[in-house]
Design a protein around this motif. Sequence first.
Motif, mmCIF file in Angstrom:
data_model
loop_
_atom_site.group_PDB
_atom_site.id
_atom_site.type_symbol
_atom_site.label_atom_id
_atom_site.label_comp_id
_atom_site.label_asym_id
_atom_site.label_seq_id
_atom_site.Cartn_x
_atom_site.Cartn_y
_atom_site.Cartn_z
ATOM 1 N N PHE A 54 18.235 -25.641 -12.707
ATOM 2 C CA PHE A 54 19.322 -26.636 -12.619
ATOM 3 C C PHE A 54 20.642 -25.135 -11.516
ATOM 4 C CE2 PHE A 54 23.282 -27.498 -14.772
ATOM 5 C CZ PHE A 54 23.484 -29.026 -14.144
ATOM 6 N N GLN A 57 19.424 -21.919 -11.408
ATOM 7 C CA GLN A 57 18.648 -21.513 -12.735
ATOM 8 C C GLN A 57 17.284 -21.910 -12.957
ATOM 9 O OE1 GLN A 57 22.756 -22.180 -15.655
ATOM 10 N NE2 GLN A 57 21.146 -19.706 -16.263
ATOM 11 N N LEU A 58 16.681 -20.903 -13.231
ATOM 12 C CA LEU A 58 14.911 -21.289 -13.589
ATOM 13 C C LEU A 58 15.164 -22.890 -14.981
ATOM 14 C CD1 LEU A 58 12.380 -21.431 -12.844
ATOM 15 C CD2 LEU A 58 11.992 -19.402 -13.947
ATOM 16 N N VAL A 59 14.338 -23.323 -15.101
ATOM 17 C CA VAL A 59 14.011 -24.768 -15.742
ATOM 18 C C VAL A 59 12.968 -24.261 -16.452
ATOM 19 C CG1 VAL A 59 14.619 -26.457 -16.627
ATOM 20 C CG2 VAL A 59 16.171 -26.151 -15.391
ATOM 21 N N PHE A 60 12.010 -24.549 -15.185
ATOM 22 C CA PHE A 60 10.851 -24.882 -15.720
ATOM 23 C C PHE A 60 10.080 -24.359 -14.410
ATOM 24 C CE2 PHE A 60 7.014 -27.792 -15.901
ATOM 25 C CZ PHE A 60 6.545 -27.326 -16.501
ATOM 26 N N GLU A 61 8.741 -23.908 -14.353
ATOM 27 C CA GLU A 61 8.308 -23.686 -14.086
ATOM 28 C C GLU A 61 6.349 -23.606 -14.391
ATOM 29 O OE1 GLU A 61 8.846 -20.641 -10.582
ATOM 30 O OE2 GLU A 61 7.851 -19.374 -12.185
ATOM 31 N N CYS A 62 6.323 -24.072 -13.099
ATOM 32 C CA CYS A 62 3.934 -24.514 -13.522
ATOM 33 C C CYS A 62 3.272 -24.094 -11.979
ATOM 34 C CB CYS A 62 3.846 -25.456 -13.552
ATOM 35 S SG CYS A 62 2.270 -25.629 -13.543
ATOM 36 N N ALA A 78 14.478 -29.980 -20.367
ATOM 37 C CA ALA A 78 15.748 -29.251 -19.782
ATOM 38 C C ALA A 78 16.803 -29.894 -20.712
ATOM 39 C CB ALA A 78 15.832 -29.720 -18.300
ATOM 40 N N LYS A 79 17.799 -28.660 -20.265
ATOM 41 C CA LYS A 79 18.914 -28.584 -21.436
ATOM 42 C C LYS A 79 20.016 -29.086 -20.470
ATOM 43 C CE LYS A 79 20.162 -25.044 -24.100
ATOM 44 N NZ LYS A 79 19.924 -23.956 -25.090
ATOM 45 N N THR B 100 -0.473 -22.216 -15.165
ATOM 46 C CA THR B 100 0.177 -21.758 -16.512
ATOM 47 C C THR B 100 2.274 -22.311 -15.734
ATOM 48 O OG1 THR B 100 -1.166 -20.391 -15.139
ATOM 49 C CG2 THR B 100 1.370 -19.333 -17.195
ATOM 50 N N MET B 106 17.003 -22.659 -20.497
ATOM 51 C CA MET B 106 17.221 -23.483 -20.310
ATOM 52 C C MET B 106 15.893 -24.927 -20.377
ATOM 53 S SD MET B 106 19.920 -23.339 -18.410
ATOM 54 C CE MET B 106 20.128 -25.382 -17.209
ATOM 55 N N SER B 107 15.062 -24.762 -20.798
ATOM 56 C CA SER B 107 14.043 -25.988 -20.244
ATOM 57 C C SER B 107 14.198 -26.369 -22.484
ATOM 58 C CB SER B 107 12.372 -24.921 -20.680
ATOM 59 O OG SER B 107 12.601 -24.295 -19.869
#
Lengths: 107, 151
Positions: A54, A57-62, A78-79, B100, B106-107
């Motif tokens: 966002f 800025q990293l929010v989620f990664e897989c 996500a916020k 993973t 931020m999540s």
Amino acid sequence: MASKPRIKVPKSASAGEVITIKTLISHEMESGQRKDKDGNPIPRQIINKFTCTFEGQLVFECDLDPAISANPYFEFNAKVPASGTFQFTWLDDDGSVYEAEAPIEVK
Amino acid sequence: MQLTRRKVLGLTAGAAVFAIAGVRISPALASAEDTEKMVMEFAGGATPAEGKITLTAPEIAENGNTVPISVSVESVMEGDDLVESVIIFAEGNPSPTVATFHFTEMSGEALATTRMRLAKTQNVIAVAKMKDGSFYMDKKQVKVTIGGCGG
């Protein structure tokens, strides 16, 4: 190999709200375990990484392994601190990068 | 019993056949021990505690090609009470690692859903790594009617 990704992000949210994002991309996710009809193994070709940021800025990664189903689907939260844009990136084994983005407005 | 040349030859031939058959029969699937080792490796040698993490998976999956799974970890996702990552293992797949997930402040919430392949009936394991260095784990058995790794 992959087609246009589909993304579901709410159009608006209140500041600090936690929203749910859903993404889907069409991809074979060839596991490398299968064999063609002559018995030769089909080489692995999957999407190995998915990232959501966002405004940088990293929010989620897989990190994906071959055990992820074809057409990888993700649902995560996500916020939302302020109005801005979510960026999504999928990395393919062959080096291709698929990208998408979705804006959100804070009311 | 006297060991004659004929007997020895017969025995070794039998053993050889057995060895070959054994290799043929056992498919290249991971075992529970392999997965346990990988869990330990991820958790830095410790055995993850139970609780905090919830893995949601169907009890019976008709199609092993696409099994919906979901993980959520109790955390305020701020400061030290943060989930850094969650790793998913499938004990009976050709390669146990599935995915993973990496989370940040931020999540907002440590929650993720995806769809995975399962080769056969087996345990699916989720391990969460917290920022304070603790590890939590949950395990669910999924019965698979049609495996999702064949071909």
